[in-house]
Design a protein around this motif. Structure first.
Motif, PDB file in Angstrom:
ATOM      1  N   THR A 205       0.811  -1.212   0.000  1.00  0.00           N
ATOM      2  CA  THR A 205       0.000   0.000   0.000  1.00  0.00           C
ATOM      3  C   THR A 205       0.845   1.262   0.000  1.00  0.00           C
ATOM      4  OG1 THR A 205      -0.132  -0.110   2.410  1.00  0.00           O
ATOM      5  CG2 THR A 205      -1.936  -1.091   1.163  1.00  0.00           C
ATOM      6  N   GLY A 206       2.148   1.126   0.241  1.00  0.00           N
ATOM      7  CA  GLY A 206       3.050   2.266   0.183  1.00  0.00           C
ATOM      8  C   GLY A 206       4.042   2.072  -0.940  1.00  0.00           C
ATOM      9  N   LYS A 207       5.009   2.962  -1.029  1.00  0.00           N
ATOM     10  CA  LYS A 207       6.041   2.852  -2.052  1.00  0.00           C
ATOM     11  C   LYS A 207       7.398   3.005  -1.387  1.00  0.00           C
ATOM     12  CE  LYS A 207       3.264   4.717  -5.869  1.00  0.00           C
ATOM     13  NZ  LYS A 207       3.236   5.717  -6.950  1.00  0.00           N
ATOM     14  N   GLU A 208       7.672   2.132  -0.428  1.00  0.00           N
ATOM     15  CA  GLU A 208       8.846   2.313   0.418  1.00  0.00           C
ATOM     16  C   GLU A 208       9.913   1.242   0.225  1.00  0.00           C
ATOM     17  OE1 GLU A 208       7.037   2.186   4.224  1.00  0.00           O
ATOM     18  OE2 GLU A 208       6.006   4.103   3.996  1.00  0.00           O
ATOM     19  N   ASN A 252       4.543  -6.227 -14.292  1.00  0.00           N
ATOM     20  CA  ASN A 252       3.168  -6.410 -13.832  1.00  0.00           C
ATOM     21  C   ASN A 252       2.762  -5.315 -12.849  1.00  0.00           C
ATOM     22  OD1 ASN A 252       3.478  -8.939 -15.167  1.00  0.00           O
ATOM     23  ND2 ASN A 252       1.880  -9.791 -13.851  1.00  0.00           N
ATOM     24  N   ILE A 253       1.559  -4.770 -13.067  1.00  0.00           N
ATOM     25  CA  ILE A 253       1.051  -3.682 -12.222  1.00  0.00           C
ATOM     26  C   ILE A 253      -0.444  -3.881 -12.008  1.00  0.00           C
ATOM     27  CG2 ILE A 253       0.702  -1.177 -12.038  1.00  0.00           C
ATOM     28  CD1 ILE A 253       3.003  -1.004 -14.221  1.00  0.00           C
ATOM     29  N   TRP A 254      -0.878  -3.740 -10.786  1.00  0.00           N
ATOM     30  CA  TRP A 254      -2.308  -3.673 -10.504  1.00  0.00           C
ATOM     31  C   TRP A 254      -2.606  -2.776  -9.308  1.00  0.00           C
ATOM     32  CZ3 TRP A 254      -5.327  -5.495  -6.249  1.00  0.00           C
ATOM     33  CH2 TRP A 254      -6.701  -5.237  -6.411  1.00  0.00           C
ATOM     34  N   THR A 255      -1.974  -3.051  -8.175  1.00  0.00           N
ATOM     35  CA  THR A 255      -2.317  -2.355  -6.932  1.00  0.00           C
ATOM     36  C   THR A 255      -2.311  -0.839  -7.108  1.00  0.00           C
ATOM     37  OG1 THR A 255      -1.374  -4.172  -5.632  1.00  0.00           O
ATOM     38  CG2 THR A 255      -1.731  -2.077  -4.488  1.00  0.00           C
ATOM     39  N   ALA A 256      -1.287  -0.305  -7.769  1.00  0.00           N
ATOM     40  CA  ALA A 256      -1.179   1.146  -7.920  1.00  0.00           C
ATOM     41  C   ALA A 256      -2.370   1.738  -8.655  1.00  0.00           C
ATOM     42  CB  ALA A 256       0.110   1.501  -8.654  1.00  0.00           C
ATOM     43  N   LEU A 257      -2.870   1.030  -9.664  1.00  0.00           N
ATOM     44  CA  LEU A 257      -4.012   1.543 -10.427  1.00  0.00           C
ATOM     45  C   LEU A 257      -5.218   1.764  -9.531  1.00  0.00           C
ATOM     46  CD1 LEU A 257      -3.865  -0.676 -13.657  1.00  0.00           C
ATOM     47  CD2 LEU A 257      -2.845   1.578 -13.290  1.00  0.00           C
ATOM     48  N   GLU A 258      -5.536   0.780  -8.712  1.00  0.00           N
ATOM     49  CA  GLU A 258      -6.718   0.871  -7.854  1.00  0.00           C
ATOM     50  C   GLU A 258      -6.456   1.772  -6.642  1.00  0.00           C
ATOM     51  OE1 GLU A 258      -9.382  -0.293  -9.017  1.00  0.00           O
ATOM     52  OE2 GLU A 258      -8.590  -1.604 -10.579  1.00  0.00           O
ATOM     53  N   SER A 261      -6.137   5.625  -7.846  1.00  0.00           N
ATOM     54  CA  SER A 261      -7.382   6.176  -8.391  1.00  0.00           C
ATOM     55  C   SER A 261      -8.437   6.307  -7.296  1.00  0.00           C
ATOM     56  CB  SER A 261      -7.907   5.313  -9.540  1.00  0.00           C
ATOM     57  OG  SER A 261      -8.165   3.991  -9.123  1.00  0.00           O
ATOM     58  N   SER A 262      -8.409   5.426  -6.316  1.00  0.00           N
ATOM     59  CA  SER A 262      -9.356   5.511  -5.198  1.00  0.00           C
ATOM     60  C   SER A 262      -9.162   6.789  -4.397  1.00  0.00           C
ATOM     61  CB  SER A 262      -9.211   4.294  -4.277  1.00  0.00           C
ATOM     62  OG  SER A 262      -9.611   3.120  -4.931  1.00  0.00           O
ATOM     63  N   LYS A 263      -7.907   7.190  -4.227  1.00  0.00           N
ATOM     64  CA  LYS A 263      -7.616   8.432  -3.498  1.00  0.00           C
ATOM     65  C   LYS A 263      -8.234   9.637  -4.192  1.00  0.00           C
ATOM     66  CE  LYS A 263      -3.102   6.836  -1.784  1.00  0.00           C
ATOM     67  NZ  LYS A 263      -1.638   7.049  -1.865  1.00  0.00           N
ATOM     68  N   VAL A 264      -8.131   9.664  -5.516  1.00  0.00           N
ATOM     69  CA  VAL A 264      -8.666  10.783  -6.291  1.00  0.00           C
ATOM     70  C   VAL A 264     -10.192  10.823  -6.193  1.00  0.00           C
ATOM     71  CG1 VAL A 264      -8.851  11.789  -8.603  1.00  0.00           C
ATOM     72  CG2 VAL A 264      -6.694  10.772  -7.857  1.00  0.00           C
ATOM     73  N   LEU A 265     -10.826   9.649  -6.262  1.00  0.00           N
ATOM     74  CA  LEU A 265     -12.280   9.583  -6.129  1.00  0.00           C
ATOM     75  C   LEU A 265     -12.713  10.038  -4.742  1.00  0.00           C
ATOM     76  CD1 LEU A 265     -15.115   8.770  -7.039  1.00  0.00           C
ATOM     77  CD2 LEU A 265     -14.579   6.414  -6.344  1.00  0.00           C
ATOM     78  N   PHE A 266     -12.021   9.569  -3.714  1.00  0.00           N
ATOM     79  CA  PHE A 266     -12.347   9.944  -2.335  1.00  0.00           C
ATOM     80  C   PHE A 266     -12.267  11.455  -2.149  1.00  0.00           C
ATOM     81  CE2 PHE A 266     -10.715  10.692   2.042  1.00  0.00           C
ATOM     82  CZ  PHE A 266     -11.860  10.337   2.738  1.00  0.00           C
ATOM     83  N   TYR A 267     -11.201  12.040  -2.665  1.00  0.00           N
ATOM     84  CA  TYR A 267     -10.996  13.488  -2.534  1.00  0.00           C
ATOM     85  C   TYR A 267     -12.142  14.260  -3.187  1.00  0.00           C
ATOM     86  CZ  TYR A 267      -8.661  18.047  -2.962  1.00  0.00           C
ATOM     87  OH  TYR A 267      -8.340  19.381  -2.894  1.00  0.00           O
ATOM     88  N   ASP A 268     -12.517  13.836  -4.382  1.00  0.00           N
ATOM     89  CA  ASP A 268     -13.576  14.544  -5.099  1.00  0.00           C
ATOM     90  C   ASP A 268     -14.923  14.391  -4.398  1.00  0.00           C
ATOM     91  OD1 ASP A 268     -13.850  15.868  -8.011  1.00  0.00           O
ATOM     92  OD2 ASP A 268     -15.699  14.796  -7.541  1.00  0.00           O
ATOM     93  N   MET A 269     -15.192  13.229  -3.837  1.00  0.00           N
ATOM     94  CA  MET A 269     -16.466  13.000  -3.161  1.00  0.00           C
ATOM     95  C   MET A 269     -16.562  13.821  -1.870  1.00  0.00           C
ATOM     96  SD  MET A 269     -17.153   8.927  -3.798  1.00  0.00           S
ATOM     97  CE  MET A 269     -18.889   8.978  -3.370  1.00  0.00           C
ATOM     98  N   VAL A 270     -15.447  13.966  -1.168  1.00  0.00           N
ATOM     99  CA  VAL A 270     -15.462  14.790   0.046  1.00  0.00           C
ATOM    100  C   VAL A 270     -15.671  16.255  -0.317  1.00  0.00           C
ATOM    101  CG1 VAL A 270     -14.082  15.606   1.994  1.00  0.00           C
ATOM    102  CG2 VAL A 270     -14.081  13.177   1.405  1.00  0.00           C
ATOM    103  N   LYS A 271     -14.967  16.715  -1.346  1.00  0.00           N
ATOM    104  CA  LYS A 271     -15.124  18.104  -1.786  1.00  0.00           C
ATOM    105  C   LYS A 271     -16.564  18.406  -2.199  1.00  0.00           C
ATOM    106  CE  LYS A 271     -12.484  20.227  -4.600  1.00  0.00           C
ATOM    107  NZ  LYS A 271     -11.681  20.520  -5.824  1.00  0.00           N
ATOM    108  N   ASN A 272     -17.226  17.403  -2.756  1.00  0.00           N
ATOM    109  CA  ASN A 272     -18.595  17.579  -3.240  1.00  0.00           C
ATOM    110  C   ASN A 272     -19.593  16.805  -2.383  1.00  0.00           C
ATOM    111  OD1 ASN A 272     -18.321  19.110  -5.977  1.00  0.00           O
ATOM    112  ND2 ASN A 272     -16.735  17.520  -6.065  1.00  0.00           N
ATOM    113  N   ALA A 273     -19.326  16.763  -1.084  1.00  0.00           N
ATOM    114  CA  ALA A 273     -20.127  15.935  -0.174  1.00  0.00           C
ATOM    115  C   ALA A 273     -21.618  16.270  -0.235  1.00  0.00           C
ATOM    116  CB  ALA A 273     -19.607  16.079   1.251  1.00  0.00           C
ATOM    117  N   ILE A 315     -12.323   7.578 -11.861  1.00  0.00           N
ATOM    118  CA  ILE A 315     -11.439   6.411 -11.853  1.00  0.00           C
ATOM    119  C   ILE A 315     -10.802   6.234 -13.235  1.00  0.00           C
ATOM    120  CG2 ILE A 315     -11.368   3.894 -11.671  1.00  0.00           C
ATOM    121  CD1 ILE A 315     -11.646   5.185  -8.961  1.00  0.00           C
ATOM    122  N   PHE A 316     -11.623   6.314 -14.276  1.00  0.00           N
ATOM    123  CA  PHE A 316     -11.156   6.125 -15.648  1.00  0.00           C
ATOM    124  C   PHE A 316     -10.032   7.095 -15.987  1.00  0.00           C
ATOM    125  CE2 PHE A 316     -11.166   7.018 -20.164  1.00  0.00           C
ATOM    126  CZ  PHE A 316     -11.360   5.789 -20.767  1.00  0.00           C
TER     127      PHE A 316
END
Length: 334
Positions: A205-208, A252-258, A261-273, A315-316
């Motif tokens: 979940t991190g990039k460490e 191979n990549i998957w985790t980073a995509l989800e 993108s989830s962070k961006v969706l969360f941010y937008d939903m809070v801003k437009n709560a 997300i897209f």
């Protein structure tokens, strides 16, 4: 265009190697992710004036993430796998919007035991497969993988797992792959490419973490550009910009995509709560301490903000931007 014939798949890897390209293998468990990947590749191909290859992958009964199971709410892996293939065919097959992208369909982390029904089925719809016996002792891993290769060599491009890549959510840490083991593994199994443990981790979940490029280059000396890097989401992009020089042919990549993108969706939903949940819901969340007064914008609930389309667009676009960044790193036109 979807490419599944072994000879043509090999040509894709050979042509990419001549260009110094590392092919991204992007996993998907929903149509939005699948289409975002294709959109990014189509746009990038137009930008550089040539077709680009992409690998879109899915897992089936891999215990750490059963993506085919998650592709449909029915939780049936066969149904999920069919929908995954059908989405790609509709989008990138003949007459599809993204037929200008060369698409390889990959079965990822196919388990030697749990996925036996899939292994024994008709695999002609797929371009490549990762046969995963990496949780077995090394000798047994070689033996099981060799048997699979003997059965399927020349029919499907085969990726083998020399060493298990660890699960970042657990406490076990496996040894890094040695050049000696990599050489023995590829020679004795006959696989087309191998996953080596180079310090990255699955589902991080991190990039460490640290990607051991120096080790990859030592492995390259004995097996060439046949290395597959898994767990790429666990490191920053600046660690993996020169992968081809390290002997890596596929990433191979998957985790980073989800995750990202989830962070961006969360941010937008809070801003437009207020638009998403309405003023009453915002008042309730402020009273409970989850939101601040800043969320009392006075906006009314808005149909456009609680549809699937609203969430999918965010997300897209984020996934498309991320895939484009990978293409910019690994598909450099010289």
């Amino acid at each position: 265009m979807i490419i599944t014939e072994f000879k043509k798949v090999k040509e894709i890897f050979d042509e990419s190697a001549k260009k110094g390209w590392v092919i991204p293998c992007l996993c998907s468990e929903n149509q939005t992710t699948t289409e975002a990947i294709l959109e990014a590749c189509s746009e990038y191909g137009k930008k550089i004036g040539q077709r680009v290859p992409i690998i879109i992958a899915i897992t089936t009964l891999y215990s750490h993430r059963t993506q085919a199971v998650n592709y449909t709410y029915s939780k049936d892996w066969k149904t999920g796998l069919k929908l995954f293939k059908d989405d790609i065919k509709a989008l990138a097959g003949e007459g599809g919007k993204y037929s200008d992208v060369d698409v390889l369909i990959h079965l990822d982390h196919v388990q030697f035991d749990d996925d036996i029904e899939l292994i024994n089925s008709d695999l002609s719809d797929y371009s490549s497969i990762m046969y995963d016996a990496s949780n077995l002792p090394f000798e047994q891993n070689i033996e099981m993988t060799k048997k699979f290769v003997e059965k399927m060599k020349g029919k499907i491009f085969i990726e083998g797992a020399c060493d298990e890549i660890v699960d970042a959510t657990g406490s076990v840490r496996n040894a890094l792959t040695t050049p000696e083991n990599a050489k023995r593994y590829i020679e004795e199994t006959g696989v087309d490419m191998i996953v080596a443990n180079l310090g990255t981790e699955h589902r991080a979940t991190g990039k460490e973490l640290k990607y051991h490029g120096d080790l990859a280059r030592e492995i390259k000396k004995v097996i060439g550009n046949t290395i597959v890097l898994h767990g790429t989401s666990s490191v920053n992009n600046d660690q993996v910009t020169e992968l081809f020089n390290d002997g890596v042919c596929k990433v191979n990549i998957w985790t980073a995509l989800e995750r990202d993108s989830s962070k961006v969706l969360f941010y937008d939903m809070v801003k437009n709560a207020s638009k998403v949940g309405g003023p009453e819901m915002v008042d309730k969340l402020i009273e409970e301490g989850y939101l601040t007064e800043k969320c009392r914008t006075g906006d009314k609930i808005n149909l456009a903000y609680f549809t699937t389309l609203y969430r999918q667009q965010i997300i897209f676009n984020q996934i498309k931007d991320m895939v484009t960044e990978y293409l910019n790193m690994w598909y450099i036109v010289k």
